[in-house]
Write an enzyme that holds these catalytic residues in place. Structure first.
Site, PDB file in Angstrom:
ATOM      1  CB  CYS A 129      -0.940   0.009   1.201  1.00  0.00           C
ATOM      2  SG  CYS A 129      -0.107   0.215   2.797  1.00  0.00           S
ATOM      3  CB  ALA A 130       0.184   4.841   0.088  1.00  0.00           C
TER       4      ALA A 130
END
Length: 392
Positions: free
Chosen positions: A73-74
């Site tokens: 994810c980020a």
């Protein structure tokens, strides 16, 4: 529930070692389409995190049973939760520590070769963004070329090698990433060099990087020789190190050539670009090992993770070096320029010292996809033109 994790360094090793990995990317679709972790044996599944809040059963059915799985994810948080949800379904998956933020900032030091007198030359591969930086070490003295903003990586690496950084160079005023050169120089009391033609607006002191400048490292006097090569910027300067290596900055890449438009002067600078590529570089020894400041695709990495080829090989293989007609070259370069980098004006002002954005603000100025930055659309246009020439 505890799940395993992988660091950016561990993932980088998988890329370099050509190992298989299944990436389950839970960022939004546009973020995934724009930029992802690339590996020649990597497979992917992209389902946004918010689409998984009601359960991962459908996603689980799309995951392999014969490959290691990494949830991405980020910044890490969402991938931890998804990995835990998968574990509850009996599926073993790790998550990427620090997420894509950590991947973006990871630098992998790779030894390129030895220098005369026992010195060493290292290439720092920013594998998630395609940037390449360098450190030459000789007799306890070091020089850094085209450092990224992760200054601590270079400072710590030099300390580990028992070397003191004496000289810090930028081949040009960068517009595609924030330089760490000045920060390194200030932290260690080293000299910081910039081409004066690029530095007319800078607000700090620097040493003028001029054609023919020679800097020596250590008692063995490993030589770094400045070689003026304008075209990407008006001040772009290459380096010949130890008579073996040619650092080309953003003028020449392994499978592409530089772009002349990041100061809005493509029509003015394209002539300088051709002059450097077609007249200045051919006058150099063709056995020089070319070390660029960027790579476009993972396939350009050698088996050890380094990025380089000999100058003679590039004159044979690089399509941008094989357009005989000057007007055709001008047309190809100026008509097929890729989009300009995200926030490139702010990046230039930061590198000039005009603005001093906070760290998080700098991270927001994420570059466009590496292939676009380094000129892939331009290179593809040149390849297509060369193909048409052969067929007609």
């Amino acid at each position: 529930m505890t799940v395993e994790s992988l660091t950016a360094k561990e993932v980088a090793k998988k890329v370099i070692n050509n190992e298989p990995l299944f990436i389950f990317d839970v960022r939004n679709e546009d973020a995934f389409a724009d930029w992802k972790i690339e590996g020649s044996r990597f497979d992917y599944l992209n389902i946004p995190y918010f689409d998984l809040l009601d359960g991962v059963e459908e996603a689980a059915a799309k995951l392999p049973t014969d490959k290691d799985i990494l949830v991405v994810c980020a910044k890490e948080g969402s991938s931890v939760m998804v990995a835990e949800m998968l574990a509850e379904e009996g599926i073993e998956a790790a998550y990427l520590e620090g997420g894509m933020k950590a991947w973006s900032e990871h630098l992998e030091p790779v030894k390129v070769g030895d220098l005369k007198g026992g010195g060493e030359l290292y290439q720092f591969v920013r594998i998630g963004k395609g940037c390449l930086s360098y450190m030459a070490i000789s007799d306890g003295e070091a020089a850094v070329i085209d450092a990224t903003r992760m200054a601590d990586v270079f400072l710590n690496f030099a300390a580990e090698k028992g070397a003191v950084i004496k000289h810090v160079f930028d081949t040009h005023l960068h517009a595609d990433h924030i330089s760490g050169g000045r920060q390194i120089a200030e932290a260690i009391g080293a000299a910081y060099y910039l081409p004066p033609a690029d530095a007319e607006e800078v607000v700090f002191d620097y040493v003028k990087l001029v054609n023919g400048l020679k800097v020596e490292l250590g008692e063995e006097k490993t030589e770094i020789h400045a070689f003026y090569s304008p075209g990407h910027t008006i001040g772009s300067t290459s380096f010949i190190v130890d008579g073996q290596y040619l650092m080309t900055g953003d003028i020449l890449f392994i499978d592409s050539i530089g772009r002349p438009d990041l100061a809005g002067l493509a029509e003015d600078w394209v002539g300088d670009l051709r002059e450097s590529l077609y007249k200045r570089y051919p006058g150099l020894a063709d056995g020089l090992i070319v070390l660029p400041a960027h790579f476009m695709i993972i396939d350009e990495l050698n088996e050890d993770g380094s990025v380089y080829k000999t100058l003679s090989a590039l004159f044979k293989e690089n399509h941008g070096l094989n357009i005989e007609d000057e007007q055709t070259f001008r047309d190809m370069v100026t008509r097929h320029l890729p989009p300009q980098p995200n926030a490139y004006q702010e990046i230039r002002k930061t590198n000039m010292g005009i603005i001093s954005p906070a760290e998080e603000e700098q991270r927001k100025w994420r570059l466009d996809q590496t292939a676009v930055l380094c000129g892939k659309p331009l290179n593809e246009a040149i390849k297509n033109w060369k193909l048409k020439e052969r067929l007609t």
